[in-house]
Write a protein that holds these residues in place. Sequence first.
Motif, short mmCIF file in Angstrom:
data_model
loop_
_atom_site.label_atom_id
_atom_site.label_comp_id
_atom_site.label_asym_id
_atom_site.label_seq_id
_atom_site.Cartn_x
_atom_site.Cartn_y
_atom_site.Cartn_z
N GLY A 1 0.79 -1.19 0.00
CA GLY A 1 0.00 0.00 0.00
C GLY A 1 0.84 1.27 0.00
N SER A 2 2.11 1.19 0.35
CA SER A 2 2.92 2.41 0.46
C SER A 2 3.14 3.07 -0.90
CB SER A 2 4.26 2.12 1.14
OG SER A 2 5.00 1.19 0.39
N LEU A 3 3.05 2.36 -1.97
CA LEU A 3 3.11 2.94 -3.32
C LEU A 3 1.72 3.09 -3.90
CD1 LEU A 3 4.76 3.86 -5.79
CD2 LEU A 3 4.91 1.46 -6.46
N ALA A 4 0.86 2.11 -3.69
CA ALA A 4 -0.46 2.10 -4.30
C ALA A 4 -1.36 3.21 -3.77
CB ALA A 4 -1.13 0.75 -4.08
N ILE A 5 -1.35 3.43 -2.48
CA ILE A 5 -2.25 4.43 -1.89
C ILE A 5 -1.94 5.84 -2.39
CG2 ILE A 5 -2.93 5.55 0.29
CD1 ILE A 5 -2.99 2.70 1.51
N PRO A 6 -0.69 6.30 -2.37
CA PRO A 6 -0.42 7.63 -2.92
C PRO A 6 -0.80 7.77 -4.40
CG PRO A 6 1.43 6.91 -1.60
CD PRO A 6 0.52 5.74 -1.74
N LEU A 7 -0.57 6.71 -5.19
CA LEU A 7 -0.96 6.76 -6.60
C LEU A 7 -2.48 6.85 -6.75
CD1 LEU A 7 1.52 4.15 -8.10
CD2 LEU A 7 1.54 6.64 -8.46
N ALA A 8 -3.20 6.11 -5.92
CA ALA A 8 -4.66 6.18 -5.95
C ALA A 8 -5.14 7.58 -5.54
CB ALA A 8 -5.26 5.13 -5.03
N GLN A 9 -4.47 8.18 -4.57
CA GLN A 9 -4.83 9.54 -4.15
C GLN A 9 -4.64 10.55 -5.28
OE1 GLN A 9 -2.29 9.60 -0.61
NE2 GLN A 9 -4.11 9.94 0.64
N MET A 10 -3.71 10.25 -6.19
CA MET A 10 -3.47 11.14 -7.33
C MET A 10 -4.40 10.83 -8.49
SD MET A 10 0.65 11.71 -7.39
CE MET A 10 1.20 10.05 -7.07
N GLY A 11 -5.29 9.83 -8.31
CA GLY A 11 -6.30 9.55 -9.32
C GLY A 11 -6.09 8.29 -10.14
N ALA A 12 -5.00 7.58 -9.92
CA ALA A 12 -4.76 6.35 -10.68
C ALA A 12 -5.71 5.25 -10.21
CB ALA A 12 -3.32 5.89 -10.51
N LYS A 13 -6.15 4.43 -11.14
CA LYS A 13 -6.93 3.23 -10.80
C LYS A 13 -5.92 2.13 -10.49
CE LYS A 13 -10.39 0.08 -12.60
NZ LYS A 13 -11.14 -0.33 -13.79
N ILE A 14 -6.00 1.58 -9.28
CA ILE A 14 -4.97 0.69 -8.76
C ILE A 14 -5.49 -0.72 -8.54
CG2 ILE A 14 -3.43 0.27 -6.79
CD1 ILE A 14 -2.62 2.72 -8.44
N SER A 15 -4.69 -1.69 -8.93
CA SER A 15 -4.88 -3.09 -8.59
C SER A 15 -3.55 -3.53 -7.99
CB SER A 15 -5.22 -3.92 -9.83
OG SER A 15 -5.36 -5.27 -9.49
N ALA A 16 -3.53 -3.83 -6.70
CA ALA A 16 -2.27 -4.10 -6.02
C ALA A 16 -2.32 -5.46 -5.33
CB ALA A 16 -1.99 -3.00 -4.99
N SER A 17 -1.24 -6.22 -5.51
CA SER A 17 -1.17 -7.53 -4.87
C SER A 17 0.03 -7.60 -3.94
CB SER A 17 -1.06 -8.63 -5.92
OG SER A 17 0.19 -8.60 -6.56
N ASP A 18 -0.07 -8.48 -2.97
CA ASP A 18 1.03 -8.79 -2.06
C ASP A 18 0.90 -10.25 -1.70
OD1 ASP A 18 2.67 -9.02 0.45
OD2 ASP A 18 2.91 -6.88 0.08
N ILE A 19 2.01 -10.92 -1.55
CA ILE A 19 1.98 -12.33 -1.19
C ILE A 19 1.50 -12.52 0.25
CG2 ILE A 19 4.37 -12.53 -0.38
CD1 ILE A 19 4.40 -15.24 -2.05
N SER A 20 1.61 -11.47 1.05
CA SER A 20 1.19 -11.50 2.45
C SER A 20 -0.27 -11.07 2.57
CB SER A 20 2.07 -10.57 3.29
OG SER A 20 1.47 -10.33 4.54
N ASP A 21 -1.11 -11.97 3.05
CA ASP A 21 -2.51 -11.65 3.25
C ASP A 21 -2.67 -10.50 4.25
OD1 ASP A 21 -5.30 -12.26 2.66
OD2 ASP A 21 -5.41 -13.01 4.74
N ALA A 22 -1.85 -10.51 5.30
CA ALA A 22 -1.94 -9.46 6.31
C ALA A 22 -1.62 -8.09 5.71
CB ALA A 22 -0.99 -9.76 7.47
N MET A 23 -0.60 -8.03 4.84
CA MET A 23 -0.24 -6.75 4.21
C MET A 23 -1.34 -6.27 3.27
SD MET A 23 2.55 -5.76 5.55
CE MET A 23 3.29 -4.56 4.47
N SER A 24 -1.92 -7.18 2.50
CA SER A 24 -3.00 -6.81 1.58
C SER A 24 -4.20 -6.26 2.35
CB SER A 24 -3.44 -8.02 0.76
OG SER A 24 -2.42 -8.44 -0.09
N LYS A 25 -4.55 -6.94 3.43
CA LYS A 25 -5.68 -6.49 4.24
C LYS A 25 -5.40 -5.15 4.91
CE LYS A 25 -7.74 -11.00 5.06
NZ LYS A 25 -7.95 -12.10 5.99
#
Length: 155
Positions: A1-25
Amino acid sequence: GSLAIPLAQMGAKISASDISDAMSKEAAARAKSMGIRNAKFYTSDLESVKGKYNTVTCVDVAIHYPTDKMAEMVGHLCSLADERVLISFAPKTWYYSGLKKIGELFPGPSKTTRAYLHEEKVVREALQKAGFEVAREEMTGTSFYFSRLLEAKRV
């Protein structure tokens, strides 16, 4: 989320994955608490990611991939990207190889000696084979970690 969230805040449509379920949640919860609706977070290993995206980023993940799988992984990332791929990796140099050897003298569960170093030539050749050309490159780092960041565009 540390990259995806700022990009989403700037208006990008984001699909982000992580191998860690805890990190994704955690990333999904943070995005929701911030009112972000243009980002989807899910759990997946890199090889299972599917879809087509304008830009694919893979930052600080390649350090966990064995050297013999790096070219294949880069090819997979490129197959997902219509326009651009941004990838970072720990470059295999005599200096970093030496540091890794020193680190192996101090084994333990919290050590980073299991980190994989990748030859930059292998990554660049995989990008080129997939129809991409490096447009920008940087070395990034903190006090304990260094990586090469490549931005490649489809040619």
